[in-house]
Design an enzyme around this catalytic site. Structure first.
Site, PDB file in Angstrom:
ATOM      1  N   ASP A   1       0.866  -1.178   0.000  1.00  0.00           N
ATOM      2  CA  ASP A   1       0.000   0.000   0.000  1.00  0.00           C
ATOM      3  C   ASP A   1       0.903   1.228   0.000  1.00  0.00           C
ATOM      4  OD1 ASP A   1      -2.653   1.267   0.334  1.00  0.00           O
ATOM      5  OD2 ASP A   1      -1.829   1.913   2.253  1.00  0.00           O
TER       6      ASP A   1
ATOM      7  N   GLU B   1      -1.605  -1.573  -5.945  1.00  0.00           N
ATOM      8  CA  GLU B   1      -2.924  -1.064  -6.277  1.00  0.00           C
ATOM      9  C   GLU B   1      -2.744  -0.092  -7.438  1.00  0.00           C
ATOM     10  OE1 GLU B   1      -6.669   0.256  -3.502  1.00  0.00           O
ATOM     11  OE2 GLU B   1      -4.657   0.882  -2.964  1.00  0.00           O
TER      12      GLU B   1
ATOM     13  N   CYS C   1     -10.985 -11.405   8.984  1.00  0.00           N
ATOM     14  CA  CYS C   1     -12.227 -12.167   8.930  1.00  0.00           C
ATOM     15  C   CYS C   1     -13.101 -11.774   7.738  1.00  0.00           C
ATOM     16  CB  CYS C   1     -13.004 -12.007  10.230  1.00  0.00           C
ATOM     17  SG  CYS C   1     -13.661 -10.358  10.461  1.00  0.00           S
TER      18      CYS C   1
ATOM     19  N   ASP D   1      -3.156   1.077   7.053  1.00  0.00           N
ATOM     20  CA  ASP D   1      -2.385   0.796   5.837  1.00  0.00           C
ATOM     21  C   ASP D   1      -1.975  -0.673   5.744  1.00  0.00           C
ATOM     22  OD1 ASP D   1      -2.595   3.482   5.220  1.00  0.00           O
ATOM     23  OD2 ASP D   1      -0.748   3.981   6.293  1.00  0.00           O
TER      24      ASP D   1
HETATM   25 ZN    ZN Z   1     -12.186  -8.949  11.569  1.00  0.00          ZN
END
Ligand code: ZN
Length: 384
Positions: free
Chosen positions: A183, A266, A322, A348
Site C-alpha cells: 500500500d 494497487e 475475517c 495501511d
Molecule cells: Zn475482523
C-alpha cells in the site's frame, strides 16, 4: 532484455565545446524536422533523412556537416518514435499516460546526442565518440555486455553523463516468500502485507530551498545572468531530490522483488492525481510512478510475477482477517478495531494485506457482512 547503464564524466574544455556544438546541431535537426512535420504531416524517417542531406548543402545549414552525422540521424529516429507514441496514444493503442505531440527542443533544457555502434568504441575504460574524442567516464560498475548505443547527456545543472544501452540476462534468484501486497502512501511511502514499513526520505530541506529560489526567480529580470544562475540553482536542488528519491526507490524495489515471488500493487490513477501542484504531493506521486516502473522492470529481470489490482477494489473497507466489511472510513482514521473478530488493525497494513489477497485471488466474499455488526473506528488524530 535491455537495460541502461549510466556513468558520469567530466569533459575537458575542448570536449565541452565540441559537445555544445553537437547538442546544438542535434537540436536544430530535431526542430527543423518537427517544424516540417507540423506544417504538413509527419513524412516519416526516410523522407526527413533526405531533407537533412539536402539542407547540409545549403548556406544556412552547412555547419551541420562539422559534427558526426550519426547523432543527427538518431535525432530524426527519435522524432519518429515520438510521433509513433503520440499517434498510438491518440488511437488508444498505448497503455498508461497520454502522450502529447513532440515539442521543440530548447537550449535551456537538458541536451543529448545518441551514437550507434559504428560511431563509438570503448577501449581501456575510455569511450571514443566520432568527432568528439576520448571521454573518461567514472566506471562505477562494469558493463555486462557490448553496448548497442551510447547517449551523451548534459542535464540542466550542467552535469555530463554517458548512458549505454546493453543486453542483460534475466537473473533467477530464489524468492523467500510467495507474495506481498504493498500500500503506497505519502509520509509512510510503503506499507507491506508482511508488516514492514518504509518511510519516505525527508525532502523538506531541498523543498524549502526550491520554494525560496522560485520566489527569487520570479522577481529577477528575464534573460539576465542572475536569473540564469538562479535557474541552475533550482535545477541542482531538484536533482538533489530526484537523486535521493531514485536511490531510495531502487533499494526498496530491489529488496521487495528479490524477496517475493509475486508483488501486488494497487492501480493508482497517478496521472490524474498529479495535477495537484503541491510540491510535497508531487514528489510522492512521482515516487509512486517511478516505484511501479521499477517494480515492473525488476520483476521481469528476476522472473517474478507482477500484479496490479483495480483501484476500485475496497481494500481499506474490510477486515483482512475475517472479511468483515465496515465500509468507508475517513482518511484521518489510522487504526480500526474489527468488532467481528476483535483484532485491531493499522489502516495501511490492513489495506496492504487486502491488496495481497485480492491480487492472489483469495477473497473473503463468501463471508457475509451484517448491518448489525458494529465497528468502531479508533481515531488517531496524528498520522503514525
Ligand atoms: Zn475482523
Amino acid at each position: 532484455m535491455k537495460a541502461r547503464y549510466q556513468y558520469r564524466f567530466y569533459p575537458t574544455d575542448q570536449q565541452r565545446q565540441s559537445l555544445a556544438q553537437l547538442f546544438g546541431c542535434v537540436r536544430v535537426v530535431w526542430n527543423d524536422a518537427l517544424a516540417l512535420s507540423k506544417a504538413n504531416k509527419f513524412p516519416g524517417y526516410n523522407s526527413l533523412a533526405k531533407s537533412l542531406t539536402l539542407s547540409k548543402k545549403t548556406e544556412e545549414r552547412r555547419w551541420l556537416s562539422d559534427v558526426s552525422s550519426v547523432p543527427l540521424q538518431q535525432s530524426l529516429k527519435q522524432l519518429e518514435v515520438a510521433y509513433k507514441n503520440y499517434f498510438d496514444s491518440l488511437k488508444g493503442k498505448r497503455k498508461g499516460k497520454k502522450v502529447g505531440q513532440p515539442r521543440f527542443k530548447k537550449k535551456t533544457n537538458s541536451q543529448s546526442a545518441t551514437f550507434m555502434k559504428a560511431a563509438f568504441s570503448i577501449k581501456d575504460g575510455e569511450v571514443y565518440l566520432a568527432k568528439i574524442g576520448n571521454l573518461k567516464p567514472i566506471l562505477s560498475r562494469e558493463l555486462p555486455s557490448e553496448p548497442s548505443s551510447v547517449t551523451v547527456i548534459k542535464d540542466c545543472a550542467n552535469r555530463y553523463f554517458l548512458s549505454f544501452v546493453v543486453e542483460v540476462e534475466p537473473c533467477s534468484k530464489d524468492a523467500s516468500y510467495m507474495s506481498v501486497g504493498i500500500d503506497l502512501g505519502i509520509k509512510t511511502f510503503a506499507v507491506m502485507s508482511n508488516g514492514e514499513k518504509q518511510t519516505s526520505p525527508n525532502y523538506s530541506k531541498p523543498e524549502r530551498k526550491i520554494r525560496k529560489l522560485q520566489r527569487k526567480l520570479a522577481r529577477q529580470q528575464k534573460d539576465s545572468k542572475r536569473r540564469n544562475r538562479t535557474r541552475i540553482q533550482i535545477a541542482l536542488a531538484n536533482n538533489q531530490i530526484s537523486d535521493t528519491r531514485k536511490d531510495f526507490l531502487h533499494k526498496l524495489s530491489t529488496k521487495v522483488v528479490s524477496e517475493n515471488k509475486a508483488i501486488i500493487l494497487e492501480d493508482l490513477n497517478v496521472s490524474g492525481l498529479i495535477k495537484n501542484r503541491n510540491l510535497a504531493r508531487e514528489i510522492s506521486l512521482q515516487g509512486w510512478r517511478e516505484f511501479r516502473t521499477l517494480i515492473e522492470a525488476k520483476t521481469e529481470k528476476f522472473g517474478r510475477d507482477f500484479r496490479v489490482i483495480s483501484r476500485w477494489e475496497p481494500t481499506s473497507q474490510k477486515c483482512s482477517d475475517c472479511g468483515f466489511k465496515w465500509g468507508k472510513i475517513d482518511l484521518s482514521v489510522r487504526s480500526i478495531l474489527c468488532l467481528s473478530c476483535g483484532i485491531e488493525h493499522d489502516r495501511d497494513e490492513n489495506a496492504s494485506k487486502n491488496i495481497e489477497m485480492v491480487g492472489m485471488g483469495h477473497r473473503h466474499d463468501l463471508k457475509c457482512t451484517s448491518r448489525d455488526g458494529k465497528t468502531t473506528p479508533v481515531a488517531r488524530p496524528n498520522e503514525a
